[in-house]
Write a protein that holds these residues in place. Sequence first.
Motif, mmCIF file in Angstrom:
data_model
loop_
_atom_site.group_PDB
_atom_site.id
_atom_site.type_symbol
_atom_site.label_atom_id
_atom_site.label_comp_id
_atom_site.label_asym_id
_atom_site.label_seq_id
_atom_site.Cartn_x
_atom_site.Cartn_y
_atom_site.Cartn_z
ATOM 1 N N UNK A 178 0.717 -1.293 -0.064
ATOM 2 C CA UNK A 178 -0.009 -0.074 -0.103
ATOM 3 C C UNK A 178 0.787 1.122 -0.047
ATOM 4 N N UNK A 179 1.827 1.402 1.001
ATOM 5 C CA UNK A 179 2.827 2.401 0.865
ATOM 6 C C UNK A 179 3.649 2.611 -0.300
ATOM 7 N N UNK A 180 4.035 1.378 -1.149
ATOM 8 C CA UNK A 180 4.510 1.504 -2.334
ATOM 9 C C UNK A 180 3.718 2.308 -3.267
ATOM 10 N N UNK A 207 -4.919 -10.575 -4.309
ATOM 11 C CA UNK A 207 -5.358 -9.826 -3.101
ATOM 12 C C UNK A 207 -4.748 -8.192 -3.247
ATOM 13 N N UNK A 208 -4.123 -8.202 -4.318
ATOM 14 C CA UNK A 208 -3.837 -6.812 -4.691
ATOM 15 C C UNK A 208 -4.937 -5.662 -4.795
ATOM 16 N N UNK A 235 -5.785 -1.973 -3.370
ATOM 17 C CA UNK A 235 -6.219 -0.766 -4.560
ATOM 18 C C UNK A 235 -7.435 -0.211 -3.888
ATOM 19 N N UNK A 236 -8.461 -1.022 -3.404
ATOM 20 C CA UNK A 236 -9.658 -0.635 -2.775
ATOM 21 C C UNK A 236 -9.728 0.267 -1.773
#
Length: 292
Positions: free
Chosen positions: A11-13, A34-35, A39-40
Amino acid sequence: MPVEEIFERLKLFLEKNIGSSVCVRSHDDSLLRRVRDVIGHLTKEYLIFEEPSIDDVREAEQFLFTASSDDVKAALFHRFERSSIEAINAFLKTLEEPPVYSLIVLTCVKFRDLPQTVRSRVKVFDLFVPEDFYNGLREKIPIEPDLILSLCKADFDVAAHVKEKGVVAEQVQFEPSSFFSIFKVERFGPEGKIKALLMLNDLFKRFANGEIDDKKFAEIYTNSIEQTKKIDLNQALVQISSLCEVLLEYNGVKDLSVYKWFNSVLKNKLLNFNGQLTLANLLIKLRRSAKR
């Protein structure tokens, strides 16, 4: 490292690379799926495309180049390495220069299958689970631990299930009616995958030990075809092919042509193919691999 921290790092990336194109790569398709959850949490404005076509690419570009009511717009292309070369080429300019308020995320299992023109345009994030996570699962697997751990490493949904609930200690044998009944359910989940893999392993061992002659082999195939009348055979073959890859790697099969054949089934899962013929070839390849 807890699994939650892995996705927090992702998420931080992604947050740091808004306005860029990134590729999240992993050997585990279920982990890559799960990516979309990550993003959600970044934006409410996102689109997801599975093995995108050229029409998907055009839809994504139209979406990305319109104003956003959120801080960012995102387009996720799952298994981008399976896109057609036409779709990939059509998307190169947008990959190189995405809108400043957008985020383009590709996922892939086989990064080397992406053309260099794509690899040079993306920032890469390796999504993987530390080995100690899998080692911690061993005590929850009372039967065929190494084989089931191999499945866990190839399918994170199974790993998460084993971590939470463990594995029931049950010896299973391959028998067509019980094997194909696993695929009658609406969702082929972790428990079904574990049971199906154990059954395939039993069949593989019987092939390897010479317990199944030509007559018995023909009986297994005939009985299997009878059982598959009650299921979506082509969809089941996709699942079985994925499990066979895990099984063959676990048993040290090194014949690349066998893996290419199973991968061809997986790559063509959205196309029509002759299910009965494919099932026959699958059983033949398992038998020949076991005898080597």
